[in-house]
Motif scaffolding. Sequence first.
Motif, mmCIF file in Angstrom:
data_model
loop_
_atom_site.group_PDB
_atom_site.id
_atom_site.type_symbol
_atom_site.label_atom_id
_atom_site.label_comp_id
_atom_site.label_asym_id
_atom_site.label_seq_id
_atom_site.Cartn_x
_atom_site.Cartn_y
_atom_site.Cartn_z
ATOM 1 N N TYR A 69 0.844 -1.200 0.000
ATOM 2 C CA TYR A 69 0.000 0.000 0.000
ATOM 3 C C TYR A 69 0.876 1.247 0.000
ATOM 4 C CZ TYR A 69 -3.916 -3.059 1.140
ATOM 5 O OH TYR A 69 -4.872 -4.036 1.111
ATOM 6 N N CYS A 70 0.414 2.271 -0.695
ATOM 7 C CA CYS A 70 1.126 3.549 -0.692
ATOM 8 C C CYS A 70 0.128 4.678 -0.943
ATOM 9 C CB CYS A 70 2.246 3.575 -1.741
ATOM 10 S SG CYS A 70 1.656 3.549 -3.447
ATOM 11 N N GLU A 71 0.563 5.884 -0.681
ATOM 12 C CA GLU A 71 -0.257 7.075 -0.904
ATOM 13 C C GLU A 71 0.428 7.935 -1.957
ATOM 14 O OE1 GLU A 71 -0.839 10.324 2.153
ATOM 15 O OE2 GLU A 71 -2.721 9.228 2.396
ATOM 16 N N MET A 72 -0.329 8.345 -2.975
ATOM 17 C CA MET A 72 0.248 9.114 -4.075
ATOM 18 C C MET A 72 -0.317 10.528 -4.086
ATOM 19 S SD MET A 72 2.431 8.710 -6.503
ATOM 20 C CE MET A 72 3.010 9.817 -7.802
ATOM 21 N N GLN A 116 -0.436 -4.019 -5.681
ATOM 22 C CA GLN A 116 -0.116 -2.726 -5.053
ATOM 23 C C GLN A 116 -1.367 -1.851 -5.087
ATOM 24 O OE1 GLN A 116 3.614 -0.828 -5.864
ATOM 25 N NE2 GLN A 116 2.760 1.227 -5.727
ATOM 26 N N HIS A 117 -1.706 -1.279 -3.950
ATOM 27 C CA HIS A 117 -2.874 -0.415 -3.820
ATOM 28 C C HIS A 117 -2.412 1.026 -3.620
ATOM 29 C CE1 HIS A 117 -5.569 -3.936 -3.290
ATOM 30 N NE2 HIS A 117 -4.477 -4.471 -2.765
ATOM 31 N N ILE A 118 -2.973 1.920 -4.418
ATOM 32 C CA ILE A 118 -2.562 3.328 -4.398
ATOM 33 C C ILE A 118 -3.730 4.192 -3.960
ATOM 34 C CG2 ILE A 118 -1.639 5.238 -5.764
ATOM 35 C CD1 ILE A 118 -0.632 2.995 -7.730
ATOM 36 N N LYS A 119 -3.510 4.971 -2.936
ATOM 37 C CA LYS A 119 -4.535 5.897 -2.449
ATOM 38 C C LYS A 119 -4.153 7.309 -2.879
ATOM 39 C CE LYS A 119 -6.986 7.292 1.752
ATOM 40 N NZ LYS A 119 -7.095 7.092 3.219
ATOM 41 N N ALA A 133 -10.102 12.449 -15.039
ATOM 42 C CA ALA A 133 -10.531 13.793 -14.640
ATOM 43 C C ALA A 133 -11.600 13.694 -13.558
ATOM 44 C CB ALA A 133 -11.074 14.542 -15.857
ATOM 45 N N GLY A 134 -11.513 14.564 -12.579
ATOM 46 C CA GLY A 134 -12.484 14.581 -11.504
ATOM 47 C C GLY A 134 -12.181 13.600 -10.380
ATOM 48 N N THR A 135 -10.959 13.081 -10.344
ATOM 49 C CA THR A 135 -10.584 12.145 -9.275
ATOM 50 C C THR A 135 -10.583 12.840 -7.917
ATOM 51 O OG1 THR A 135 -9.255 10.762 -10.747
ATOM 52 C CG2 THR A 135 -8.739 10.665 -8.401
ATOM 53 N N GLN A 136 -11.190 12.215 -6.929
ATOM 54 C CA GLN A 136 -11.286 12.794 -5.597
ATOM 55 C C GLN A 136 -10.172 12.260 -4.696
ATOM 56 O OE1 GLN A 136 -13.812 15.142 -4.922
ATOM 57 N NE2 GLN A 136 -14.024 14.915 -7.156
ATOM 58 N N THR A 137 -9.830 13.047 -3.687
ATOM 59 C CA THR A 137 -8.837 12.571 -2.726
ATOM 60 C C THR A 137 -9.397 11.354 -1.995
ATOM 61 O OG1 THR A 137 -7.321 13.258 -0.964
ATOM 62 C CG2 THR A 137 -9.602 13.985 -0.770
ATOM 63 N N GLY A 138 -8.567 10.345 -1.765
ATOM 64 C CA GLY A 138 -9.017 9.099 -1.140
ATOM 65 C C GLY A 138 -9.373 8.017 -2.133
ATOM 66 N N THR A 139 -9.410 8.347 -3.427
ATOM 67 C CA THR A 139 -9.704 7.343 -4.445
ATOM 68 C C THR A 139 -8.584 6.301 -4.474
ATOM 69 O OG1 THR A 139 -10.879 8.962 -5.798
ATOM 70 C CG2 THR A 139 -10.151 6.951 -6.896
ATOM 71 N N ASN A 140 -8.961 5.028 -4.595
ATOM 72 C CA ASN A 140 -7.979 3.938 -4.590
ATOM 73 C C ASN A 140 -7.856 3.310 -5.973
ATOM 74 O OD1 ASN A 140 -7.144 3.515 -1.648
ATOM 75 N ND2 ASN A 140 -9.380 3.574 -1.486
ATOM 76 N N PHE A 141 -6.626 3.015 -6.353
ATOM 77 C CA PHE A 141 -6.336 2.302 -7.600
ATOM 78 C C PHE A 141 -5.523 1.049 -7.248
ATOM 79 C CE2 PHE A 141 -6.848 6.720 -8.865
ATOM 80 C CZ PHE A 141 -7.676 6.614 -9.979
ATOM 81 N N ARG A 142 -5.643 0.029 -8.091
ATOM 82 C CA ARG A 142 -4.922 -1.213 -7.854
ATOM 83 C C ARG A 142 -4.047 -1.555 -9.050
ATOM 84 N NH1 ARG A 142 -6.896 -7.426 -7.683
ATOM 85 N NH2 ARG A 142 -7.971 -6.703 -9.532
ATOM 86 N N LEU A 143 -2.798 -1.892 -8.761
ATOM 87 C CA LEU A 143 -1.872 -2.373 -9.785
ATOM 88 C C LEU A 143 -1.691 -3.866 -9.556
ATOM 89 C CD1 LEU A 143 0.838 0.460 -9.672
ATOM 90 C CD2 LEU A 143 -1.053 0.212 -11.291
ATOM 91 N N LYS A 144 -2.320 -4.663 -10.382
ATOM 92 C CA LYS A 144 -2.317 -6.108 -10.188
ATOM 93 C C LYS A 144 -0.913 -6.693 -10.395
ATOM 94 C CE LYS A 144 -4.966 -10.237 -11.346
ATOM 95 N NZ LYS A 144 -6.064 -10.803 -12.164
ATOM 96 N N GLY A 145 -0.522 -7.564 -9.463
ATOM 97 C CA GLY A 145 0.763 -8.259 -9.585
ATOM 98 C C GLY A 145 1.974 -7.432 -9.227
ATOM 99 N N LYS A 146 1.764 -6.230 -8.703
ATOM 100 C CA LYS A 146 2.896 -5.366 -8.354
ATOM 101 C C LYS A 146 3.202 -5.401 -6.851
ATOM 102 C CE LYS A 146 3.748 -3.916 -12.494
ATOM 103 N NZ LYS A 146 5.000 -4.310 -13.180
ATOM 104 N N GLY A 147 2.651 -6.412 -6.173
ATOM 105 C CA GLY A 147 2.931 -6.556 -4.747
ATOM 106 C C GLY A 147 4.083 -7.502 -4.510
ATOM 107 N N GLU A 162 3.516 9.106 -12.798
ATOM 108 C CA GLU A 162 4.495 8.033 -12.616
ATOM 109 C C GLU A 162 4.462 7.579 -11.157
ATOM 110 O OE1 GLU A 162 8.805 8.813 -13.208
ATOM 111 O OE2 GLU A 162 8.528 7.608 -15.032
ATOM 112 N N VAL A 163 4.229 6.301 -10.950
ATOM 113 C CA VAL A 163 4.104 5.760 -9.589
ATOM 114 C C VAL A 163 5.240 4.774 -9.324
ATOM 115 C CG1 VAL A 163 2.643 4.430 -8.026
ATOM 116 C CG2 VAL A 163 1.604 6.001 -9.665
ATOM 117 N N PRO A 164 5.954 4.907 -8.198
ATOM 118 C CA PRO A 164 6.988 3.922 -7.860
ATOM 119 C C PRO A 164 6.369 2.624 -7.354
ATOM 120 C CG PRO A 164 6.838 5.597 -6.140
ATOM 121 C CD PRO A 164 5.916 6.023 -7.232
#
Length: 375
Positions: free
Chosen positions: A269-272, A326-329, A300-314, A286-288
């Motif tokens: 998990y990380c915060e971007m 990997q989960h990105i907040k 466009a219109g993404t709110q703070t706290g929105t979560n994205f998932r990168l499959k297989g990047k854990g 670009e996300v590490p």
Amino acid sequence: MSKRDYYEVLGVSKSASKDEIKKAYRKLSKQYHPDINKEANAADKFKELKEAYEILSDDNKKAHYDQFGHTDPNQGFGGGGDFGGGFGFEDIFETFFGGQGGGRRRRDPNAPRQGADLQYSMTLSFEDAAFGKETTIEIPIEESCDTCNGSGAKPGTKVETCSHCRGTGQESVEQNTPFGRIVNRRTCSKCNGTGKFIPNKCSSCNGNGRIKKRNKIKVNIPAGVDEGQQLRVAGKGEAGTNGGPAGDLYVVFHVKSHEFFERDGDDVYCEMPITFAQAALGDEVEVPTLHGKVKLKVPAGTQTGTNFRLKGKGIANVRGYGQGDQHIKIRVVTPTKLTEKQKQLIREFADISGQTPDENEDSFFARVKRVLKGE
């Protein structure tokens, strides 16, 4: 000093789930690990945490603890436990009858015995725990003396049979007891139960047959190990005696925290942070990750706290059961230092869009407004 309640030690309730117990232990163990925390009592707290987790993470031990607490239900009369001041029936029988009654057999002092198991604590970086590595550790160990091949006798001389006990390892002592005068058999005071005598001791080990060394051992750390897990290295513990096999080495892992990533199981998990403009207009950022940098499309219109998932990047599962994600907040950063021009542009934007947030029927702010109006 009485022990603290294990639930209190971990800061969880008695109804806590296994995952909650594990998370609490991981958080506190990192906080109080002696390699990280240099406070005087950190080592004691870490030991207390480990003991609490070992009990509460095991279903059988936890059930036993929930029922009896720190008290051993087998203590007192019966159950084979001690009664009185730690002096059990078995001890009394041994004192009076020398362990000869009840069909008990004396342990052969010269029988092969397995060596003791050893434990080694290893601190890993977040990345080394994720990907594994091969490393060499050095541990103090007792091994069979090379000079005398473990016999304890000076080369060219022999080990003799103890004349006091005639090789039995025991001696007889008469003793008055409440049952009358009896003969008690105990460990031979001359040979300490070995039944042997060494007239000319080996100069390297002083007759012990074992010497202390620092042994270098290669350890292959598997990818995906986590805090508190251990690796068994067979046959790398203390050497056995009288030809017995060596014990095992257990390597216990402690994982350092990472400045950007957090781990939960095999997931990362990380915060971007992104700017207001990127959140409003959308962007590709670009996300590490542990596996290198990747591009993430932010709509466009993404709110703070929105979560994205990168499959297989854990992190790879340590037992080979797939790969985590990997989960990105998203955190929208509000600027704190603005130029006059920037302030003016924001004022113009506010005038154009209105001073209140989007008030469509399903928006959060619309629901707040209805509550304030009492609707």
